[in-house]
Design a protein around this motif. Sequence first.
Motif, short mmCIF file in Angstrom:
data_model
loop_
_atom_site.label_atom_id
_atom_site.label_comp_id
_atom_site.label_asym_id
_atom_site.label_seq_id
_atom_site.Cartn_x
_atom_site.Cartn_y
_atom_site.Cartn_z
N LEU A 170 -23.94 22.25 43.16
CA LEU A 170 -23.18 22.43 41.93
C LEU A 170 -23.34 21.26 40.97
CD1 LEU A 170 -19.84 23.99 43.26
CD2 LEU A 170 -21.63 25.13 41.94
N SER A 171 -23.52 20.05 41.53
CA SER A 171 -23.62 18.86 40.69
C SER A 171 -24.80 18.92 39.74
CB SER A 171 -23.72 17.60 41.55
OG SER A 171 -24.98 17.54 42.20
N LYS A 172 -25.86 19.62 40.11
CA LYS A 172 -27.04 19.71 39.24
C LYS A 172 -26.72 20.48 37.96
CE LYS A 172 -30.61 19.00 42.68
NZ LYS A 172 -31.97 19.36 43.11
N TYR A 173 -25.88 21.51 38.08
CA TYR A 173 -25.47 22.26 36.89
C TYR A 173 -24.54 21.40 36.02
CZ TYR A 173 -27.51 26.33 39.15
OH TYR A 173 -28.39 27.22 39.74
N MET A 174 -23.63 20.68 36.67
CA MET A 174 -22.73 19.79 35.94
C MET A 174 -23.52 18.69 35.25
SD MET A 174 -19.60 19.23 35.12
CE MET A 174 -18.40 17.96 34.72
N ALA A 175 -24.53 18.16 35.92
CA ALA A 175 -25.35 17.09 35.35
C ALA A 175 -26.09 17.58 34.11
CB ALA A 175 -26.34 16.58 36.39
N ALA A 176 -26.63 18.79 34.17
CA ALA A 176 -27.35 19.34 33.02
C ALA A 176 -26.39 19.56 31.84
CB ALA A 176 -28.01 20.66 33.41
N TYR A 177 -25.18 20.02 32.15
CA TYR A 177 -24.19 20.26 31.09
C TYR A 177 -23.79 18.95 30.41
CZ TYR A 177 -19.64 21.14 28.95
OH TYR A 177 -18.60 21.20 28.08
N HIS A 229 -25.37 16.03 30.40
CA HIS A 229 -26.52 15.44 29.70
C HIS A 229 -26.74 16.11 28.35
CE1 HIS A 229 -30.35 13.35 29.27
NE2 HIS A 229 -30.86 14.49 28.86
N GLY A 230 -26.64 17.43 28.33
CA GLY A 230 -26.82 18.15 27.07
C GLY A 230 -25.74 17.80 26.06
N LYS A 231 -24.52 17.67 26.53
CA LYS A 231 -23.40 17.34 25.64
C LYS A 231 -23.56 15.94 25.05
CE LYS A 231 -18.35 17.61 25.55
NZ LYS A 231 -17.11 17.79 26.36
N GLN A 232 -24.15 15.04 25.80
CA GLN A 232 -24.35 13.66 25.33
C GLN A 232 -25.31 13.58 24.14
OE1 GLN A 232 -26.01 11.69 28.68
NE2 GLN A 232 -24.05 10.96 29.48
N HIS A 286 -25.69 14.92 21.35
CA HIS A 286 -25.25 14.89 19.95
C HIS A 286 -24.96 13.46 19.52
CE1 HIS A 286 -23.52 16.18 16.17
NE2 HIS A 286 -22.54 15.31 16.38
N TRP A 287 -24.14 12.73 20.31
CA TRP A 287 -23.82 11.37 19.88
C TRP A 287 -24.99 10.41 20.11
CZ3 TRP A 287 -24.02 7.47 23.40
CH2 TRP A 287 -23.74 7.75 24.74
N VAL A 288 -25.83 10.69 21.09
CA VAL A 288 -27.02 9.84 21.29
C VAL A 288 -27.93 9.94 20.07
CG1 VAL A 288 -29.15 9.63 22.63
CG2 VAL A 288 -26.96 9.83 23.82
N GLN A 289 -28.04 11.15 19.50
CA GLN A 289 -28.92 11.35 18.35
C GLN A 289 -28.24 11.06 17.02
OE1 GLN A 289 -30.42 15.36 18.82
NE2 GLN A 289 -31.23 14.92 20.87
N HIS A 290 -26.90 10.96 17.02
CA HIS A 290 -26.16 10.65 15.79
C HIS A 290 -25.18 9.50 16.08
CE1 HIS A 290 -27.38 14.93 15.48
NE2 HIS A 290 -27.65 14.61 14.23
N PRO A 291 -25.70 8.34 16.43
CA PRO A 291 -24.83 7.23 16.87
C PRO A 291 -23.92 6.68 15.79
CG PRO A 291 -27.10 6.48 16.63
CD PRO A 291 -27.12 7.96 16.48
N LEU A 292 -24.40 6.58 14.56
CA LEU A 292 -23.59 6.01 13.48
C LEU A 292 -22.43 6.94 13.16
CD1 LEU A 292 -26.30 4.56 11.06
CD2 LEU A 292 -25.41 3.64 13.21
N GLU A 293 -22.70 8.23 13.16
CA GLU A 293 -21.65 9.22 12.92
C GLU A 293 -20.60 9.15 14.03
OE1 GLU A 293 -21.16 14.05 13.20
OE2 GLU A 293 -23.09 13.25 12.50
N ALA A 294 -21.06 9.02 15.27
CA ALA A 294 -20.13 8.94 16.41
C ALA A 294 -19.20 7.74 16.28
CB ALA A 294 -20.91 8.88 17.72
N GLN A 295 -19.77 6.60 15.93
CA GLN A 295 -18.95 5.39 15.80
C GLN A 295 -17.99 5.47 14.61
OE1 GLN A 295 -18.93 1.80 17.65
NE2 GLN A 295 -18.62 3.72 18.72
N HIS A 309 -29.44 14.20 36.98
CA HIS A 309 -30.24 14.96 36.02
C HIS A 309 -31.66 14.40 35.92
CE1 HIS A 309 -30.99 17.48 32.50
NE2 HIS A 309 -31.57 16.43 31.93
N GLU A 310 -31.78 13.08 35.97
CA GLU A 310 -33.11 12.46 35.83
C GLU A 310 -33.95 12.63 37.09
OE1 GLU A 310 -35.31 8.13 35.20
OE2 GLU A 310 -33.22 8.24 35.87
N THR A 311 -33.35 12.38 38.25
CA THR A 311 -34.13 12.30 39.50
C THR A 311 -34.12 13.59 40.32
OG1 THR A 311 -32.25 11.51 40.82
CG2 THR A 311 -33.58 9.84 39.64
N GLY A 312 -33.11 14.42 40.11
CA GLY A 312 -32.96 15.61 40.95
C GLY A 312 -32.33 15.32 42.29
N ASN A 313 -32.05 14.04 42.56
CA ASN A 313 -31.44 13.66 43.83
C ASN A 313 -29.93 13.83 43.76
OD1 ASN A 313 -30.68 12.53 46.30
ND2 ASN A 313 -30.76 10.44 45.50
#
Length: 499
Positions: free
Chosen positions: A7-14, A16-19, A21-30, A132-136
């Motif tokens: 189950l953690s793999k699905y949670m990890a993908a969710y 990571h995807g949610k992150q 937006h703010w990773v790509q729009h950091p100034l807006e997030a701050q 999410h990165e390693t699959g472990n």
Amino acid sequence: MGVKAWLSKYMAAYVHGKQQHWVQHPLEAQQNIFKSIISQARQTAFGRDHHFGTIKTHADFVKAVPVRDYEGLSSYFNRIKEGEKDITWPGKPIYLAKTSGTTSGTKYIPITKDSIPNHINGARNALLDYIHETGNSKFLDGKLIFLSGSPVLEEVGGIKTGRLSGIVNHHVPGYLRTNQMPSYETNCIEDWEHKLDEIIEETIEQNMTLISGIPPWVQMYFDKLMRQTGKQIKDIFPNFSLFVYGGVNFEPYRKKMFESIGRHVDSIETFPASEGFFAYQNEQKDRGLLLLLDAGIFYEFIPVEEYFNENPTRLTIGEVELDKNYALVISSNAGLWGYSIGDTVKFTSLKPYKVIVSGRIKHFISAFGEHVIGEEVEKAMQQTMQKFPTAELVEFTVAPFVSSGEGESYHEWLIEFSKVPGNLPDFEKELNAQLQKQNSYYDDLITGNILADLKVRVLPLGTFRNYMKSQGKLGGQNKVPRLSNDRNLAEGLIEVAKL
């Protein structure tokens, strides 16, 4: 693969995807964080005192709110401790994180209903990004140990109070509690040595897959396990695959720790503090830590060389540069405003924003204007240890030795080895040369014969541990300052070494 790991793999993908937006729009997030926390705190005592109702821009904020450390804000924190509400954040904090600051004595940092998710989600997301990165994710099917402070809480001003790691322990997700080690009863033991004995008793036969803690205390756990069994950690815990750490630079401990383990395991570095969970390593091949820009914290950065100026430059995230040392200043939904946490950071990436922790703003040596910082002594030690592969480091700190004679003062390195270098004079010479490479001011003082070459004082095995025990700071989240501008710590260690 167990249900949790699957189950953690699905949670990890969710997550990571949610992150993204703010990773790509950091100034807006701050900017959104800035507007939100100013608005919410407008009617607090601090907000009224600092005219939050008139603050529209960062420039307004800089004029209204000076940079202060814990002592500078203590009048507000004391009112919170006395049970008053609406002081720096609406209502009362749900916790006070009690910490023995290296410069402030005991501090009581507010944690609010709004800020507690930052601490919990930061730690959770560090693991999910790794998955999410390693699959472990198989480590979630085994036992997980968090070497932390006691979860026993007292009350101060009607607010539950304790060590941050103990507070967070109460918020471990239910699905992990069945995996968590040690037991609650053992975790409540205050005496570190007794606690460590009980932890070993409980874990030595378990399927330990994740181990987390400050490196020197984890190493102590490993050392005791190996003495008791005569085996390396890989043979005691064959499924151990992930080490999570924070609080100190791992590099001085890396060689000995992986020799103790006996093989490579993945690791995740985190940047937590009582004031907030700021960053974590989200890629195994990148030592930079992803700065959390959407977690209720507004960041400012002061160039280190300006920190002690009357009106230092205060940069926002969009104004920072790579490879420059900045003092980290935060304002947050914990009710911290223009708060200097004491750490310095250096950006390793601006897309996304990643940092390394480079030292402590008040931990430096500048007895002669050299301003040597923690990052420099740690790099000098790391480079030197690579040239003396048979040596094994336990712990070290650096202090000035000031003499009245010209050219007779020097930096004294107090070092505890588990294996002393075969040729100590050569080790000293190399360490001195490496520090000269790291700091041009130090190099000038050495070449100008104003400072003598550094000297190494080898301390008996167990000195640092015994010193920390004598100070009531053995285990948990306590750590030894890497360097200081006086000899208080050095003399304390020397005194303990004589006992």
